[in-house]
Each structure stands twice: as structure tokens, then as C-alpha cells.
Scaffold this motif. Structure first.
Motif, PDB file in Angstrom:
ATOM      1  N   LEU A   1       0.864  -1.178   0.000  1.00  0.00           N
ATOM      2  CA  LEU A   1       0.000   0.000   0.000  1.00  0.00           C
ATOM      3  C   LEU A   1       0.905   1.233   0.000  1.00  0.00           C
ATOM      4  O   LEU A   1       0.533   2.316   0.427  1.00  0.00           O
ATOM      5  CB  LEU A   1      -0.905   0.000   1.252  1.00  0.00           C
ATOM      6  CG  LEU A   1      -2.190  -0.849   1.180  1.00  0.00           C
ATOM      7  CD1 LEU A   1      -1.953  -2.256   0.703  1.00  0.00           C
ATOM      8  CD2 LEU A   1      -2.883  -0.871   2.524  1.00  0.00           C
TER       9      LEU A   1
ATOM     10  N   ARG B   1     -12.769   0.859  -3.052  1.00  0.00           N
ATOM     11  CA  ARG B   1     -11.487   0.432  -2.456  1.00  0.00           C
ATOM     12  C   ARG B   1     -11.227   1.215  -1.172  1.00  0.00           C
ATOM     13  O   ARG B   1     -10.815   0.648  -0.154  1.00  0.00           O
ATOM     14  CB  ARG B   1     -10.334   0.649  -3.450  1.00  0.00           C
ATOM     15  CG  ARG B   1     -10.404  -0.287  -4.631  1.00  0.00           C
ATOM     16  CD  ARG B   1      -9.301  -0.008  -5.658  1.00  0.00           C
ATOM     17  NE  ARG B   1      -9.641  -0.683  -6.897  1.00  0.00           N
ATOM     18  CZ  ARG B   1      -8.807  -1.385  -7.645  1.00  0.00           C
ATOM     19  NH1 ARG B   1      -7.545  -1.487  -7.316  1.00  0.00           N
ATOM     20  NH2 ARG B   1      -9.208  -1.969  -8.761  1.00  0.00           N
TER      21      ARG B   1
ATOM     22  N   LEU C   1     -10.827  -0.310   2.688  1.00  0.00           N
ATOM     23  CA  LEU C   1      -9.631  -0.132   3.519  1.00  0.00           C
ATOM     24  C   LEU C   1      -9.983   0.578   4.829  1.00  0.00           C
ATOM     25  O   LEU C   1      -9.575   0.141   5.912  1.00  0.00           O
ATOM     26  CB  LEU C   1      -8.564   0.675   2.754  1.00  0.00           C
ATOM     27  CG  LEU C   1      -7.298   0.956   3.565  1.00  0.00           C
ATOM     28  CD1 LEU C   1      -6.559  -0.344   3.923  1.00  0.00           C
ATOM     29  CD2 LEU C   1      -6.341   1.894   2.813  1.00  0.00           C
TER      30      LEU C   1
ATOM     31  N   PHE D   1      -4.820   3.092  -1.427  1.00  0.00           N
ATOM     32  CA  PHE D   1      -5.865   2.089  -1.644  1.00  0.00           C
ATOM     33  C   PHE D   1      -6.078   1.840  -3.132  1.00  0.00           C
ATOM     34  O   PHE D   1      -6.927   1.056  -3.532  1.00  0.00           O
ATOM     35  CB  PHE D   1      -7.198   2.510  -0.991  1.00  0.00           C
ATOM     36  CG  PHE D   1      -7.650   3.906  -1.376  1.00  0.00           C
ATOM     37  CD1 PHE D   1      -8.252   4.154  -2.584  1.00  0.00           C
ATOM     38  CD2 PHE D   1      -7.457   4.960  -0.504  1.00  0.00           C
ATOM     39  CE1 PHE D   1      -8.660   5.431  -2.938  1.00  0.00           C
ATOM     40  CE2 PHE D   1      -7.865   6.246  -0.848  1.00  0.00           C
ATOM     41  CZ  PHE D   1      -8.460   6.479  -2.063  1.00  0.00           C
TER      42      PHE D   1
ATOM     43  N   LEU E   1      -7.032  -5.397   0.255  1.00  0.00           N
ATOM     44  CA  LEU E   1      -6.874  -4.302   1.216  1.00  0.00           C
ATOM     45  C   LEU E   1      -7.252  -4.773   2.622  1.00  0.00           C
ATOM     46  O   LEU E   1      -6.613  -4.404   3.609  1.00  0.00           O
ATOM     47  CB  LEU E   1      -7.740  -3.095   0.804  1.00  0.00           C
ATOM     48  CG  LEU E   1      -7.263  -2.393  -0.482  1.00  0.00           C
ATOM     49  CD1 LEU E   1      -8.324  -1.423  -0.990  1.00  0.00           C
ATOM     50  CD2 LEU E   1      -5.949  -1.641  -0.228  1.00  0.00           C
TER      51      LEU E   1
ATOM     52  N   ALA F   1      -4.850  -4.921   5.863  1.00  0.00           N
ATOM     53  CA  ALA F   1      -5.180  -4.341   7.178  1.00  0.00           C
ATOM     54  C   ALA F   1      -4.957  -5.377   8.277  1.00  0.00           C
ATOM     55  O   ALA F   1      -4.458  -5.046   9.368  1.00  0.00           O
ATOM     56  CB  ALA F   1      -6.625  -3.836   7.184  1.00  0.00           C
TER      57      ALA F   1
END
Ligand code: PMP
Length: 393
Positions: free
Chosen positions: A31, A296, A300, A371, A379, A383
Motif C-alpha cells: 500500500l 477500495r 480499507l 488504496f 486491502l 489491514a
């Protein structure tokens, strides 16, 4: 061994570029880079237009330094519509991405030692371009409404006389902020009163999610040099960006560009001209990109909220490609990055966007998460990995 020039000896490499090489490993969910989604590059359409344009041998020739006439006409028409005043073709220079416009503008506007105002956190590409021209960078902090013009006014009242002010006015890279409309007007007034140029660096303005951003700063003053790009809406590989602004500045940029690269690629400029001229297609394409990026960003942000709760403050994401956050527990994001890479996820720590050392301390707990490059499921996985790394760091 002959030595290098002082200019290059003092120039820092981009921490983000160095990091990108590290995160290119396939097992790492990155990312970190500001890379647009490949799924959203309209490559079939671009390839069709490329074949059509390339059938004319003139598309393979050198072109005008200021850019292909056809593209400048389309861009002038788009700027006219955007700013609500007539923009001439001689107020447009097409560059090799907007990064080249930043670099050329810095050389055209700045003498060594001149103060240049940038935002803190700063887009490193702008900091690098102005630093290479010998500027002394002065950072003005951002909040959720963009550059804090009240702080800028204090600096000006104390006697600071900048030559140039650089702002990413919409969907800031890295901070995500949108410069509020009153601050846009205020910046324009300050530029007139204190006699400096504003470089409004706007590659993300078309990527809004729910509502379009306020009018560009350029709508309020002719002291604004507005940059934009096809990189985030069509494809970075086209390497087409542009500058709109004062004719004398454009002429200076054109002169310098002659010695930099003679001209941009005639071929990709003509492709862009065709794509942008087809307004119905381009608007529909932008709509797809906006919807996809919004999904997206939602994925995220929701995943980060679920895993970190209040421990990670996030700037609301209203468009663009980046989420910007800050840990409230004193996490050092430079250190977190090392653990995160071991867990297979990467981001850019806040220190990469610092203007000076004091700034780096301020940004120690901040991070930028792109993102744009990954699909929503990835995503969410990223995380998860970040939460594990955070728990162990
Ligand atoms: N300005 C900003 C704020 C950016 O984020 C970028 C890309 N990272 C650029 C300029 C340069 O983009 P390009 O040269 O591809 O137009």
C-alpha cells in the motif's frame, strides 16, 4: 575519479522510490506506491486509438516543444470550462508527466536560496524539484481543510517573502485533505498581495467520490500555475502532464524544456488528445474510476477502523488515491514499517513526507496507505497484516 556537481551531491533520493524496490517482492501487499489500478487503465481503448493515430506517419515524428497543437487545444478548452474564463493555447505547455512541469517550473521560477512554501506533509516530488533548484523549503502544516493559511499569514507578517508556494489543493498526496474554498480564495489574495507564484499541483482533482471539489485556486488568480496529468485518469505510461498559466512563465518553461528533451512523445500526446476530446467516453470512464476507487477506499477504511478503532486516527477519504492516518499511541511508523514488511505488508511512513527534521518528529506516528493499487479483498488482508505487525512492534 572526477566528482559530481554540488547540486547532485546535496540531492536526497526519494525514500518512497527506495521503498518501492523493497516492496516489489510478490509476497508483500504494497500500500506504499502511488500506483493507479491497472484494472482501471482503459488499455483496450488506448490500444485502439494508438493504432489509429499511429497509422499516420507524422505521429512518429518530433513535435513542438510546447506540445502537440491538437492536445493543447483540447486542454485549453477543458481549462476554459473548469475555470470559467477563456484559456488560450499559448497558456498551455504539455510536459513529460506533471513531474516534469514541477521540475521545469522550479528552475524557471526559483533562484538558489529563494524561499519556497510547501505543505507539511509535502509531496516529495515537489520538495525534490524545488530543492534541486536551490530553494529553501518552508513547510506550512495541513489540517483537514488543506494548508493552514492562517499560519502562512503569520509567516508573511513576520517578513517571509516566498518566491513560490506549492500546493496539492485537492485530495492531497499524502494528506488526503481538500483545500477549503475560503482558503483557496485567501491563498489567491495573498499571492497578489505578497507577489508570489502559486503552483497548484492537481493530478487527483477528477477522482472525487461523492461531490466535486471546490473551484481550483487558479479560478481566483492569474498568479496560479496549474498542473495536471493523464497519469491518474488514463495511464502513467503515457507520460502526459500539462501546465496551464501565465504566458511568460509558459514561454520560459518551453525554452528550458527544449534543452531537457526537445519535445514530448508526439504519439502519446495525440492519443491523449483523441481520448480527452471524446468527452462522453472520458466522463463515463472517469465515473468508473471514481466508483471503483471509492469502493477500495471504503474497504480499507472499514477494515482499519475494525482493527484499530480509536488507536488510528484517519483523515476522511473524499477522493484521490490515499488514506492518511496517525497512531495515537506514539507508534513510530518507521519502525512499524520494518515489522510490517516481515508480515508481508508495506506503507509509507510519515517521515518520508517531512520538510525538515522538526517536521519528521511531528510526522513520526503518521502513515500513508494507498488504496488504489489493490482490490478490496486484498486491502482487507493488508489491514489484517498491519494489525498483526502493530501488535508485535
Ligand atoms: N504531483 C503529485 C501531487 C503527485 O502525486 C504526482 C504523482 N505521484 C505527480 C505530481 C507526478 O505525476 P505524473 O508525472 O505521473 O503526472
Amino acid at each position: 575519479m572526477p566528482t559530481l556537481s554540488c547540486r547532485i551531491a546535496d540531492l536526497r533520493g526519494s525514500a518512497i522510490r527506495d521503498l518501492l524496490s523493497l516492496t516489489a517482492r510478490p509476497e508483500i501487499l504494497s500500500l506504499a506506491g502511488g500506483l493507479p489500478a491497472l484494472e482501471l487503465v482503459p488499455h483496450e481503448r488506448i490500444s485502439t486509438v494508438l493504432a489509429e493515430v499511429g497509422a499516420d506517419p507524422r505521429a512518429w515524428q518530433y513535435g513542438e516543444t510546447a506540445g502537440a497543437g491538437l492536445l493543447r487545444e483540447v486542454l485549453a478548452a477543458r481549462e476554459t470550462a473548469r475555470l470559467g474564463r477563456a484559456v488560450g493555447v499559448d497558456e498551455i505547455v504539455v510536459t513529460h508527466g506533471s513531474q516534469q512541469a514541477l521540475s521545469l517550473l522550479a528552475q524557471v521560477l526559483v533562484d538558489p536560496g529563494d524561499p519556497v512554501i510547501v505543505e507539511s506533509p509535502v509531496y516529495p516530488g515537489a520538495a525534490g524539484a524545488f530543492a534541486a533548484a536551490g530553494a529553501t523549503l518552508v513547510g506550512v502544516p495541513l489540517d483537514g481543510d488543506g494548508m493552514q493559511t492562517e499560519i502562512l499569514e503569520e509567516y508573511l507578517a513576520e517578513g517571509l517573502r516566498p518566491r513560490v508556494l506549492h500546493t496539492v489543493s485537492t485530495f492531497h498526496n499524502p494528506g488526503g485533505a481538500v483545500l477549503a474554498a475560503p482558503r483557496r480564495r485567501r491563498l489567491a489574495e495573498l499571492a497578489e498581495r505578497y507577489d508570489f507564484w502559486i503552483v497548484e499541483d492537481d493530478p487527483y482533482g477528477d477522482l472525487w467520490f461523492d461531490s466535486p471539489p471546490p473551484d481550483p485556486v487558479a479560478a481566483h488568480s492569474t498568479r496560479v500555475l496549474r498542473l495536471s496529468s493523464a497519469s491518474k485518469t488514463l495511464a502513467p505510461a503515457l507520460r502526459v502532464g500539462w501546465l496551464h498559466g501565465d504566458r511568460a512563465v509558459c514561454a520560459g518553461v518551453e525554452r528550458l524544456k527544449q534543452s531537457a528533451d526537445l519535445c514530448g512523445s508526439t504519439l502519446t500526446q495525440l492519443v491523449c488528445a483523441r481520448l480527452l476530446a471524446d468527452g462522453r467516453w472520458f466522463d463515463a470512464h472517469l465515473g468508473r474510476v471514481r466508483r471503483d476507487y471509492a469502493a477500495r477506499a471504503d474497504a480499507l477504511v472499514a477494515a482499519l477502523r475494525a482493527r484499530f478503532g480509536d488507536a488510528l486516527w484517519l483523515e476522511p477519504v473524499r477522493g484521490g488515491m490515499f488514506a492518511w492516518g496517525r497512531f495515537g499511541d506514539g507508534t513510530d511508523t518507521d519502525r512499524l514499517l520494518r515489522t510490517a514488511v516481515e508480515h508481508g505488508v508495506a506503507f509509507v511512513p510519515g517521515s518520508a513526507f517531512a520538510v525538515g527534521e522538526e517536521d519528521a518528529a511531528q510526522l513520526r506516528s503518521s502513515l500513508r496507505l494507498s488504496f488504489a493499487t489493490c482490490l478490496p479483498d486484498t486491502l482487507v488482508e493488508a489491514a489484517d497484516r498491519l494489525a498483526l505487525a502493530h501488535a508485535q512492534s
